[in-house]
Design a protein around this motif. Sequence first.
Motif, mmCIF file in Angstrom:
data_model
loop_
_atom_site.group_PDB
_atom_site.id
_atom_site.type_symbol
_atom_site.label_atom_id
_atom_site.label_comp_id
_atom_site.label_asym_id
_atom_site.label_seq_id
_atom_site.Cartn_x
_atom_site.Cartn_y
_atom_site.Cartn_z
ATOM 1 N N MET A 32 0.851 -1.177 0.000
ATOM 2 C CA MET A 32 0.000 0.000 0.000
ATOM 3 C C MET A 32 0.893 1.234 0.000
ATOM 4 O O MET A 32 1.863 1.307 0.730
ATOM 5 N N GLU A 33 0.527 2.174 -0.775
ATOM 6 C CA GLU A 33 1.299 3.403 -0.904
ATOM 7 C C GLU A 33 0.931 4.435 0.165
ATOM 8 O O GLU A 33 1.773 5.160 0.632
ATOM 9 N N THR B 210 -13.087 11.545 7.812
ATOM 10 C CA THR B 210 -14.437 11.744 8.332
ATOM 11 C C THR B 210 -15.385 11.860 7.149
ATOM 12 O O THR B 210 -14.974 12.053 6.024
ATOM 13 N N GLY B 211 -16.667 11.729 7.432
ATOM 14 C CA GLY B 211 -17.655 11.830 6.364
ATOM 15 C C GLY B 211 -18.142 10.452 5.960
ATOM 16 O O GLY B 211 -18.221 9.539 6.782
ATOM 17 N N GLN B 212 -18.445 10.287 4.694
ATOM 18 C CA GLN B 212 -18.995 9.020 4.213
ATOM 19 C C GLN B 212 -17.970 7.895 4.229
ATOM 20 O O GLN B 212 -18.326 6.726 4.270
ATOM 21 N N THR B 213 -16.703 8.226 4.170
ATOM 22 C CA THR B 213 -15.662 7.201 4.187
ATOM 23 C C THR B 213 -14.916 7.239 5.512
ATOM 24 O O THR B 213 -14.767 8.283 6.122
ATOM 25 N N ASN B 214 -14.443 6.092 5.962
ATOM 26 C CA ASN B 214 -13.669 6.026 7.202
ATOM 27 C C ASN B 214 -12.179 5.981 6.926
ATOM 28 O O ASN B 214 -11.379 6.453 7.714
ATOM 29 N N ILE B 215 -11.809 5.357 5.831
ATOM 30 C CA ILE B 215 -10.399 5.192 5.473
ATOM 31 C C ILE B 215 -10.242 5.486 3.988
ATOM 32 O O ILE B 215 -11.042 5.030 3.171
ATOM 33 N N ILE B 216 -9.196 6.207 3.667
ATOM 34 C CA ILE B 216 -8.834 6.451 2.278
ATOM 35 C C ILE B 216 -7.470 5.816 2.060
ATOM 36 O O ILE B 216 -6.557 6.006 2.860
ATOM 37 N N ALA B 217 -7.340 5.047 0.992
ATOM 38 C CA ALA B 217 -6.070 4.385 0.699
ATOM 39 C C ALA B 217 -5.736 4.557 -0.769
ATOM 40 O O ALA B 217 -6.623 4.568 -1.625
ATOM 41 N N ALA B 218 -4.462 4.702 -1.047
ATOM 42 C CA ALA B 218 -3.980 4.770 -2.424
ATOM 43 C C ALA B 218 -3.021 3.608 -2.636
ATOM 44 O O ALA B 218 -2.122 3.385 -1.833
ATOM 45 N N VAL B 219 -3.233 2.848 -3.685
ATOM 46 C CA VAL B 219 -2.375 1.713 -4.019
ATOM 47 C C VAL B 219 -1.917 1.850 -5.462
ATOM 48 O O VAL B 219 -2.534 2.541 -6.257
ATOM 49 N N ARG B 220 -0.838 1.180 -5.776
ATOM 50 C CA ARG B 220 -0.317 1.179 -7.143
ATOM 51 C C ARG B 220 -0.416 -0.242 -7.670
ATOM 52 O O ARG B 220 0.111 -1.169 -7.065
#
Length: 63
Positions: A1-2, A8-18
């Motif tokens: 995982m990058e 907060t809001g509609q999402t709990n976690i944001i992740a960026a992957v390559r």
Amino acid sequence: MEFAAAATGQTNIIAAVRCRGTEELYAYLNDKIGALDGIRTVETALMLRQIKQLTLAPAAVPG
């Protein structure tokens, strides 16, 4: 995982992957993310390329 961050809001976690392609992305979402307990939904957004990235300079080491 990058990169991963709590949000907060509609999402709990944001992740960026390559990933090398859509097959690798699908396998990651299905086998890794989908296998986690508590995951109910996943929303994906594809980026074709990254133009800029903010980086922080490492803290100076005394000595």
